[in-house]
Design an enzyme around this catalytic site. Structure first.
Site, PDB file in Angstrom:
ATOM      1  N   ARG A 105      -3.533  -0.769   9.472  1.00  0.00           N
ATOM      2  CA  ARG A 105      -4.420  -1.788  10.021  1.00  0.00           C
ATOM      3  C   ARG A 105      -3.694  -2.568  11.107  1.00  0.00           C
ATOM      4  O   ARG A 105      -2.636  -3.147  10.849  1.00  0.00           O
ATOM      5  CB  ARG A 105      -4.884  -2.719   8.908  1.00  0.00           C
ATOM      6  CG  ARG A 105      -6.038  -3.596   9.342  1.00  0.00           C
ATOM      7  CD  ARG A 105      -6.712  -4.204   8.156  1.00  0.00           C
ATOM      8  NE  ARG A 105      -5.890  -5.268   7.595  1.00  0.00           N
ATOM      9  CZ  ARG A 105      -6.378  -6.358   7.057  1.00  0.00           C
ATOM     10  NH1 ARG A 105      -7.679  -6.525   6.979  1.00  0.00           N
ATOM     11  NH2 ARG A 105      -5.594  -7.273   6.563  1.00  0.00           N
ATOM     12  N   THR A 109      -6.301  -6.681  15.810  1.00  0.00           N
ATOM     13  CA  THR A 109      -7.731  -6.339  15.865  1.00  0.00           C
ATOM     14  C   THR A 109      -8.330  -6.141  14.473  1.00  0.00           C
ATOM     15  O   THR A 109      -9.552  -6.107  14.324  1.00  0.00           O
ATOM     16  CB  THR A 109      -7.930  -5.027  16.648  1.00  0.00           C
ATOM     17  OG1 THR A 109      -7.285  -3.971  15.896  1.00  0.00           O
ATOM     18  CG2 THR A 109      -7.303  -5.102  18.032  1.00  0.00           C
ATOM     19  N   ASP A 201      -3.226  -3.755  -6.080  1.00  0.00           N
ATOM     20  CA  ASP A 201      -2.948  -2.805  -5.005  1.00  0.00           C
ATOM     21  C   ASP A 201      -2.644  -1.445  -5.625  1.00  0.00           C
ATOM     22  O   ASP A 201      -1.617  -1.268  -6.294  1.00  0.00           O
ATOM     23  CB  ASP A 201      -1.756  -3.294  -4.171  1.00  0.00           C
ATOM     24  CG  ASP A 201      -1.548  -2.416  -2.939  1.00  0.00           C
ATOM     25  OD1 ASP A 201      -1.675  -2.951  -1.820  1.00  0.00           O
ATOM     26  OD2 ASP A 201      -1.276  -1.210  -3.095  1.00  0.00           O
ATOM     27  N   ASP A 204       0.755   0.139  -4.661  1.00  0.00           N
ATOM     28  CA  ASP A 204       1.886  -0.540  -5.316  1.00  0.00           C
ATOM     29  C   ASP A 204       1.953  -0.190  -6.792  1.00  0.00           C
ATOM     30  O   ASP A 204       3.028   0.029  -7.345  1.00  0.00           O
ATOM     31  CB  ASP A 204       1.762  -2.065  -5.167  1.00  0.00           C
ATOM     32  CG  ASP A 204       2.169  -2.527  -3.786  1.00  0.00           C
ATOM     33  OD1 ASP A 204       2.734  -1.716  -3.026  1.00  0.00           O
ATOM     34  OD2 ASP A 204       1.912  -3.711  -3.461  1.00  0.00           O
TER      35      ASP A 204
HETATM   36  N1  URA Z   1      -6.681  -1.565  -1.688  1.00  0.00           N
HETATM   37  C1  URA Z   1      -6.117  -1.711  -2.900  1.00  0.00           C
HETATM   38  O1  URA Z   1      -5.125  -1.068  -3.224  1.00  0.00           O
HETATM   39  N2  URA Z   1      -6.682  -2.593  -3.760  1.00  0.00           N
HETATM   40  C2  URA Z   1      -7.774  -3.302  -3.450  1.00  0.00           C
HETATM   41  O2  URA Z   1      -8.236  -4.060  -4.297  1.00  0.00           O
HETATM   42  C3  URA Z   1      -8.343  -3.133  -2.172  1.00  0.00           C
HETATM   43  C4  URA Z   1      -7.772  -2.256  -1.311  1.00  0.00           C
END
Ligand code: URA
Length: 210
Positions: A105, A109, A201, A204
């Site tokens: 990302r 932008t 995430d 992660d």
């Molecule tokens: N990406 C992720 O890993 N978790 C989310 O909640 C949103 C996007």
């Protein structure tokens, strides 16, 4: 034809998903559960594949037995979290061809920018299944599907673990022809673009990074 959104309510899927959501679940267990759940989701996303028959001999007699028709399907992992889903799906469909789409990302932008793109040939003749555990804003999913269509893909399905209503709506607007299969449609996105209640995430949690 699959519906635009399929939520897999199978008890095993829902039970494993609950374990994955729990904050105390370790990286090793999270990864194992993801592998298991992705095989169950793969079963759903491969419904209604084209079939043909093949003449075989059983120990008893010849028969015309059903087999998958057409070219090997293509699995496309949207990096990096897509790889967690990919492994399990590949166990169920070991002869699938595999591609990768890398997007990051742009912080100015906020739009996805491609940094890697390597996909199997003849995408136009294959069922293409794009995998990414989290359908959140939908920005990267829409961009990945755009790239796959530019590369020739015509028959695409999207497999995720969790979806937010915002991401589903964005996909429906941009790619109404791409059915989505997921284990849960969660409540919403929070102000940081994370799915809630979600599982945090996904990258992660599966790779043990922060
Ligand atoms: N990406 C992720 O890993 N978790 C989310 O909640 C949103 C996007």
């Amino acid at each position: 034809m699959l519906d635009h959104l399929t939520i897999v309510k199978h008890p095993l899927v829902q039970h494993k998903l609950t374990l994955m959501r729990e904050v105390e679940t370790s990286t090793a267990v999270f990864r194992q559960l993801l592998r298991e759940i992705s095989q169950l989701l793969a079963y759903e996303v491969t419904r209604e594949l084209d079939m043909t028959t093949k003449r075989i001999e059983t120990p008893m007699q010849p028969m015309d037995a059903p087999v998958l028709d057409g070219k090997k399907l293509a699995l496309i992992s949207i990096l990096r979290a897509g790889n967690g889903l990919l492994d399990g799906v590949l166990e169920l469909i070991p002869s699938a061809r595999v591609g990768f789409v890398g997007l990051y990302r742009d912080e100015q932008t906020l739009q996805p920018v491609q940094y890697y793109f390597k996909v199997p040939d003849a995408l136009e003749d294959r069922l293409v299944i794009a995998v990414d555990p989290m359908l959140a804003t939908g920005n990267s999913s829409v961009a990945a599907i755009d790239l796959l269509k530019q590369a020739g893909a015509k028959n695409i399905r999207f497999l995720c673990l969790l979806a937010a209503p915002e991401g589903v709506a964005r996909m429906k607007e941009a790619h109404p022809d791409v059915p989505i299969v997921t284990a849960s449609l969660d409540e919403k996105l929070n102000e940081h673009g994370y799915i809630v209640p979600g599982l945090g995430d996904a990258g992660d949690r599966m790779f043990g990074t922060k």
